[in-house]
Design a protein around this motif. Structure first.
Motif, mmCIF file in Angstrom:
data_model
loop_
_atom_site.group_PDB
_atom_site.id
_atom_site.type_symbol
_atom_site.label_atom_id
_atom_site.label_comp_id
_atom_site.label_asym_id
_atom_site.label_seq_id
_atom_site.Cartn_x
_atom_site.Cartn_y
_atom_site.Cartn_z
ATOM 1 N N ASP A 195 0.821 -1.219 0.000
ATOM 2 C CA ASP A 195 0.000 0.000 0.000
ATOM 3 C C ASP A 195 0.852 1.265 0.000
ATOM 4 O O ASP A 195 0.442 2.295 -0.550
ATOM 5 C CB ASP A 195 -0.924 0.027 1.220
ATOM 6 C CG ASP A 195 -2.050 -0.980 1.112
ATOM 7 O OD1 ASP A 195 -2.347 -1.418 -0.009
ATOM 8 O OD2 ASP A 195 -2.621 -1.338 2.162
ATOM 9 N N GLU A 236 4.926 2.950 -4.267
ATOM 10 C CA GLU A 236 4.405 3.170 -5.613
ATOM 11 C C GLU A 236 5.558 3.093 -6.614
ATOM 12 O O GLU A 236 6.743 3.101 -6.232
ATOM 13 C CB GLU A 236 3.724 4.541 -5.709
ATOM 14 C CG GLU A 236 2.504 4.696 -4.828
ATOM 15 C CD GLU A 236 1.311 3.867 -5.297
ATOM 16 O OE1 GLU A 236 1.345 3.366 -6.447
ATOM 17 O OE2 GLU A 236 0.361 3.697 -4.512
ATOM 18 N N LYS A 242 -1.169 -3.752 -8.888
ATOM 19 C CA LYS A 242 -1.213 -2.286 -8.830
ATOM 20 C C LYS A 242 -0.053 -1.642 -9.583
ATOM 21 O O LYS A 242 -0.139 -0.476 -9.974
ATOM 22 C CB LYS A 242 -1.217 -1.815 -7.378
ATOM 23 C CG LYS A 242 0.060 -2.086 -6.610
ATOM 24 C CD LYS A 242 0.046 -1.422 -5.231
ATOM 25 C CE LYS A 242 0.360 0.042 -5.307
ATOM 26 N NZ LYS A 242 0.531 0.680 -3.989
ATOM 27 N N TYR A 243 1.039 -2.370 -9.778
ATOM 28 C CA TYR A 243 2.205 -1.801 -10.451
ATOM 29 C C TYR A 243 2.199 -2.059 -11.960
ATOM 30 O O TYR A 243 3.041 -1.525 -12.688
ATOM 31 C CB TYR A 243 3.483 -2.410 -9.859
ATOM 32 C CG TYR A 243 3.626 -2.204 -8.368
ATOM 33 C CD1 TYR A 243 3.909 -0.946 -7.841
ATOM 34 C CD2 TYR A 243 3.478 -3.260 -7.478
ATOM 35 C CE1 TYR A 243 4.045 -0.750 -6.474
ATOM 36 C CE2 TYR A 243 3.623 -3.074 -6.107
ATOM 37 C CZ TYR A 243 3.901 -1.820 -5.617
ATOM 38 O OH TYR A 243 4.034 -1.631 -4.269
#
Length: 459
Positions: free
Chosen positions: A298, A301, A389-390
């Motif tokens: 979370d 990034e 998410k990446y």
């Protein structure tokens, strides 16, 4: 033929020949041994722990067939000793049957006749399965010289949202100026045991930054497409801008001079464990985050690395990666049943790289931060990667990425030397660029590169 299996109960890395690491097999895993089978030796290069474990387990599964007359044995070698070990064993007439080679080093191996063309060894089914994009990497001088393993962007920017928020940095930096501004804001918020940004050191300083040099030069490599002339001075201002920005990361104390434990392959741990606010790292860092630091997913990034003007529609990275090759001597090594080691090794490669159960597993374990070189494996992994998410940002970088250059690696080494000369010896960008230009010209001349780019098709 008598068959037997044995259980290896200890997981260990055993040093051999002062540089080799032989990885034993996970405790309580059945390790199969076919007595009397022909032994195929494979040299593996040390990557992330999950990657090493995957390949070792795939070998175990291949060896579970106790009737094929093939026994695969492996040696796991430290990354910084791998090339020297392969070379020294080749010179001693003891080269392994199968080993890994990066795409950028294929041409050198071909020119020295180190490796075997594969079109008459691999099955036609496997050859037909190679994706069109992968063919551009492994077909050279009109022959198929390597079996593609994986492709991956060699450099991305990973950062901690918490570290950014504590410093008032609201988004990933897109330009050199924004990157330096973010670093200036972050540094005062860190303790003495922390630093702002991790960067590749040593050998990775060269290959990991190829895309950044390419981007700074307006989409140009240091030499012309036909390898006949240096383009360095034509792109001097771009190089100068990048070098002044990048070396500022060192001179302003934002990145340490010394490498981190584990080097570039493990540099993402610096952010996961709170020692760095951000780091440059290959896309494969995603797997380390998911598998070893799930609590950091979370917070961490990823972004395309900063560019001079913030646009990223020109490559910022190479699509690096690795392929498997067969040593040229495998065509002459013959087993008791008359089959050559090339034939036997090819069966292992087909299993490892295209088996419908084994091959997709690698990319699943990689959390889809790498791409396959075979259509069947690409289809098998399907759309699953999009839930990561990446995935989107890495795919954006990969879509613009360039292949690792085929010219002498000496040129890439000279790129990293420019950074080192500015940081360590205080030379100016003008000085190191002039030296770089002269070295490129010298390498073209001494290595006879002019007109010899195997990928050049003319204007």
């Amino acid at each position: 033929m008598k068959k037997a299996t044995s259980i290896l109960l200890l997981l260990a890395l055993v040093a051999t020949l002062a540089c080799a690491l032989v990885a034993c097999n996970p405790a309580d895993e059945e390790w199969y041994v076919e007595e009397g089978a022909e032994v195929i030796n494979v040299y593996l290069r040390d990557f992330e722990e999950w990657s090493n474990n995957y390949t070792i387990d795939a070998i175990r599964r291949f060896n579970s067939n106790l009737t094929d007359g093939i026994q695969v044995e492996y040696t796991l070698l430290l990354a910084d000793q791998y090339e020297n070990k392969v070379q020294s064993d080749r010179e001693a007439g003891k080269a392994p049957d199968v080993y890994l080679i990066s795409y950028g080093n294929l041409l050198t191996a071909i020119n020295y006749n180190y490796i075997l063309p594969l079109e008459n060894v691999l099955s036609q089914k496997m050859i037909d399965d190679i994706s069109e994009s992968a063919k551009n990497y492994v077909y050279l001088k009109e022959h198929l010289y390597a079996a593609p393993f994986c492709f991956e962007p060699s450099i991305m920017l990973f950062y901690s949202k918490k570290a950014f928020a504590a410093a008032g940095v609201t988004s990933a930096p897109e330009t050199y100026a924004e990157m330096l501004d973010a670093c200036a804001k972050i540094k005062p918020t860190l303790s003495k045991a922390q630093y702002v940004v991790g960067t590749p050191k040593g050998l990775p300083m060269g290959w990991a930054n190829i895309g950044q040099f390419y981007n700074a030069a307006g989409g140009n490599l240091p030499l012309s497409d036909d390898w006949s002339e240096s383009l360095v001075m034509q792109n001097k201002e771009g190089y100068k801008s990048f070098l002044n920005y990048y070396t500022s990361l060192y001179t302003k104390g934002y990145t340490p001079l010394q490498d981190c434990a584990g080097g570039y392959n493990e540099i993402i741990r610096e952010v996961c464990e709170g020692r760095a606010a951000m780091t440059f790292a290959g896309s494969y860092a995603v797997s380390t985050i998911y598998d070893e630091y799930p609590e950091c997913v979370d917070d961490i990034e990823v972004a395309v690395v900063p560019t001079m003007d913030g646009t990223s529609n020109v490559a910022t990275t190479t699509n690096g990666g690795w392929s498997y090759v067969l040593d040229a001597a495998t065509a002459k090594r013959t087993g008791a049943d008359g089959r050559t080691h090339a034939e036997l090794a090819a069966k292992f490669l087909e299993f490892l790289l295209t088996d419908s159960e084994v091959a997709p597993e690698y990319f699943e374990k990689a959390n889809y931060c790498k791409s396959a070189g075979y259509n069947s494996v690409i289809v098998a992994t399907g759309k699953e990667g999009e839930s990561n998410k990446y995935y989107a940002e890495i795919a954006r970088a990969a879509s613009n990425a360039i292949a690792t250059p085929l010219y002498n690696y000496d040129i890439t080494t000279e790129c990293s030397k420019m950074i080192e000369e500015m940081v360590i010896n205080g030379k100016s960008a003008d000085q190191v660029i002039t030296t770089f230009d002269n070295m490129v010209k010298q390498i073209i001349r001494q290595s006879g590169l002019a007109g010899n780019n195997p990928a050049y098709r003319g204007n």
